[in-house]
Design an enzyme around this catalytic site. Structure first.
Site, PDB file in Angstrom:
ATOM      1  N   TYR A  39       0.835  -1.188   0.000  1.00 59.29           N
ATOM      2  CA  TYR A  39       0.000   0.000   0.000  1.00 59.29           C
ATOM      3  C   TYR A  39       0.875   1.245   0.000  1.00 59.29           C
ATOM      4  O   TYR A  39       1.785   1.369   0.837  1.00 59.29           O
ATOM      5  CB  TYR A  39      -0.890  -0.014   1.241  1.00 59.29           C
ATOM      6  N   GLY A  42      -0.319   7.717   1.984  1.00 58.53           N
ATOM      7  CA  GLY A  42      -0.306   9.145   1.720  1.00 58.53           C
ATOM      8  C   GLY A  42       0.520   9.912   2.738  1.00 58.53           C
ATOM      9  O   GLY A  42       1.256  10.841   2.379  1.00 58.53           O
ATOM     10  N   TYR A  43       0.393   9.529   4.014  1.00 58.31           N
ATOM     11  CA  TYR A  43       1.146  10.213   5.063  1.00 58.31           C
ATOM     12  C   TYR A  43       2.644  10.030   4.821  1.00 58.31           C
ATOM     13  O   TYR A  43       3.433  10.990   4.833  1.00 58.31           O
ATOM     14  CB  TYR A  43       0.758   9.653   6.432  1.00 58.31           C
ATOM     15  N   ASP A  54       0.581  14.706   6.407  1.00 56.38           N
ATOM     16  CA  ASP A  54      -0.533  14.435   5.509  1.00 56.38           C
ATOM     17  C   ASP A  54      -1.630  15.460   5.770  1.00 56.38           C
ATOM     18  O   ASP A  54      -2.582  15.222   6.500  1.00 56.38           O
ATOM     19  CB  ASP A  54      -1.039  13.012   5.768  1.00 56.38           C
ATOM     20  N   ASP A  81      -3.010   5.487  -2.242  1.00 52.01           N
ATOM     21  CA  ASP A  81      -3.845   6.543  -1.676  1.00 52.01           C
ATOM     22  C   ASP A  81      -4.062   7.613  -2.748  1.00 52.01           C
ATOM     23  O   ASP A  81      -3.105   8.139  -3.310  1.00 52.01           O
ATOM     24  CB  ASP A  81      -3.133   7.128  -0.457  1.00 52.01           C
ATOM     25  N   ASP A  83      -6.189  10.218  -1.963  1.00 51.63           N
ATOM     26  CA  ASP A  83      -6.742  11.309  -1.155  1.00 51.63           C
ATOM     27  C   ASP A  83      -8.222  11.523  -1.491  1.00 51.63           C
ATOM     28  O   ASP A  83      -8.969  10.565  -1.543  1.00 51.63           O
ATOM     29  CB  ASP A  83      -5.902  12.576  -1.346  1.00 51.63           C
ATOM     30  N   HIS A 108      -7.722   4.205  -3.267  1.00 53.53           N
ATOM     31  CA  HIS A 108      -8.883   4.606  -2.474  1.00 53.53           C
ATOM     32  C   HIS A 108      -9.060   6.110  -2.552  1.00 53.53           C
ATOM     33  O   HIS A 108      -8.093   6.880  -2.597  1.00 53.53           O
ATOM     34  CB  HIS A 108      -8.821   4.093  -1.032  1.00 53.53           C
ATOM     35  N   GLU A 110     -11.433   9.300  -0.804  1.00 53.70           N
ATOM     36  CA  GLU A 110     -12.188   9.617   0.407  1.00 53.70           C
ATOM     37  C   GLU A 110     -13.131  10.791   0.185  1.00 53.70           C
ATOM     38  O   GLU A 110     -13.050  11.487  -0.836  1.00 53.70           O
ATOM     39  CB  GLU A 110     -11.222   9.928   1.550  1.00 53.70           C
ATOM     40  N   CYS A 118      -4.795  13.749   7.430  1.00 58.96           N
ATOM     41  CA  CYS A 118      -4.744  12.379   7.930  1.00 58.96           C
ATOM     42  C   CYS A 118      -6.056  12.001   8.594  1.00 58.96           C
ATOM     43  O   CYS A 118      -6.621  12.776   9.379  1.00 58.96           O
ATOM     44  CB  CYS A 118      -3.592  12.240   8.922  1.00 58.96           C
ATOM     45  N   GLY A 119      -6.552  10.796   8.295  1.00 60.25           N
ATOM     46  CA  GLY A 119      -7.834  10.342   8.814  1.00 60.25           C
ATOM     47  C   GLY A 119      -7.861  10.045  10.293  1.00 60.25           C
ATOM     48  O   GLY A 119      -8.900   9.610  10.813  1.00 60.25           O
ATOM     49  N   HIS A 120      -6.754  10.261  10.978  1.00 60.84           N
ATOM     50  CA  HIS A 120      -6.717  10.019  12.421  1.00 60.84           C
ATOM     51  C   HIS A 120      -6.222  11.252  13.164  1.00 60.84           C
ATOM     52  O   HIS A 120      -5.611  11.153  14.231  1.00 60.84           O
ATOM     53  CB  HIS A 120      -5.869   8.781  12.724  1.00 60.84           C
ATOM     54  N   GLU A 187     -13.280   4.788   7.677  1.00 63.98           N
ATOM     55  CA  GLU A 187     -12.129   5.233   8.454  1.00 63.98           C
ATOM     56  C   GLU A 187     -12.553   5.571   9.883  1.00 63.98           C
ATOM     57  O   GLU A 187     -13.622   6.144  10.109  1.00 63.98           O
ATOM     58  CB  GLU A 187     -11.522   6.472   7.797  1.00 63.98           C
ATOM     59  N   ASN A 209      -8.299  -0.055   8.417  1.00 67.90           N
ATOM     60  CA  ASN A 209      -7.052   0.695   8.498  1.00 67.90           C
ATOM     61  C   ASN A 209      -6.522   0.600   9.926  1.00 67.90           C
ATOM     62  O   ASN A 209      -7.040   1.255  10.833  1.00 67.90           O
ATOM     63  CB  ASN A 209      -7.300   2.149   8.111  1.00 67.90           C
TER      64      ASN A 209
END
Length: 311
Positions: A39, A42-43, A54, A81, A83, A108, A110, A118-120, A187, A209
């Site tokens: 994978y 992106g980050y 990211d 990724d 984005d 993917h 989003e 970043c998704g987190h 996510e 993830n």
């Protein structure tokens, strides 16, 4: 070849584990280790190319170029990724075309606003559901026009976004699948109960993830994810964290211990399965190209020069 292979791997009973890599070098290491799919994070791409996080700082061409180079250096399918598609639905059309041309097996996309992050991390926002559905429809149409085997993964960040919740995220995931996505990616579930609910209520192949202590989604063993209905798992910054940790440790030793630490670095590398840097990097292949395509007197340089034998 890579795209059909990825689809076959997603369809198998065993969970597909995908380590994150951030450049062709870390991809080559993952290849040696023997993962079936990798994978492009992106980050990690943002950090490795710019030194910054990211936070929507990279452009589509930069991401596509990195994905292309990673797939070129890999013998297994690459999921990249993409984005938020770098704009609206019309931008998504070009984004998917470019990733298809890059040769990767899948991407993917989003539903975050621009600039994404970043998704987190806190502060994420998502676009309206209808707009996001249109973007996935655009991506699916390009897939069908250019290569139906290309794998389209639809990600929703609604669970952790401003004003979002799991109900919204599950509804969006199902809508994105109805719009043509091959795989659903919710996510940010915060515990196993939420992960289980996604497994029950999203009717599609599912991606998890796994970020653990770096975000909101906990570590979950592969067998348990399979039981919960998931088909793929990403370890998104595995190579990036490993690289930072190893480089920091070794350079700290070099600064404090000098030449002894440098010798230790050389020995540690030699003891890995990678073994020889020149062989790992592909020098023997370059030499073979020279033998095959260049005048025979080009080979004389190998008998009349100093250095490591790269043949």
């Amino acid at each position: 070849m890579y795209r059909e292979r990825l689809r076959d791997l997603i369809d198998q009973d065993e969970l597909l584990q995908c380590p994150g890599v951030h450049d062709p070098l870390t991809a080559a290491v993952a290849d040696v280790v023997g993962f079936d799919t990798i994978y492009m994070t992106g980050y990690g791409t943002s950090l490795s190319k710019t030194g910054y996080p990211d936070a929507g700082l990279l452009t589509m061409p930069e991401m596509v170029e990195n994905a292309k180079n990673i797939q070129e250096r890999s013998s297994v399918p690459v999921i990249a990724d993409a984005d938020n598609g770098y704009g609206n639905a019309t931008n998504v059309v070009r984004t998917v075309r470019e990733y298809v041309k890059a040769g990767v097996a899948g991407i993917h996309i989003e539903d975050q606003t621009f600039p994404k992050r970043c998704g987190h991390t806190k502060g994420r926002k998502v676009i309206p559901k209808a707009e996001a559905v249109g973007k996935i429809r655009a991506a699916a149409d390009v897939r069908d026009e250019r290569d139906e085997s290309f794998v389209l993964i639809a990600r929703t960040d609604a669970r952790g976004a401003v004003g979002g919740d799991l109900d919204d995220a599950i509804g969006r995931a199902n809508a994105y699948v109805d719009a043509g996505a091959d795989v659903a990616f919710v996510e940010g579930p915060v515990d196993e109960d939420e992960i289980a609910r996604i497994g029950r209520e999203v009717d599609a192949p599912l991606l998890y993830n796994c970020v653990g202590e770096l975000g909101t989604s906990p570590y979950v063993e592969p067998d348990r994810l399979t039981e919960l209905g998931f088909d793929l798992v990403l370890y998104p910054v595995a190579s990036t964290l490993a690289t930072i940790a190893a480089v920091h440790e070794r350079l700290s030793g070099l600064k404090s211990e000098g030449m002894d630490a440098l010798v230790d670095i050389d020995r540690a590398f030699a003891e890995t399965p990678v073994g020889d840097l020149h062989e790992f990097s592909g020098f023997p292949e370059v030499v073979e190209w020279e033998r095959r395509y260049m005048p025979s007197d080009e080979q004389e340089k190998y008998g009349d020069s100093l250095g490591d034998d790269v043949e």
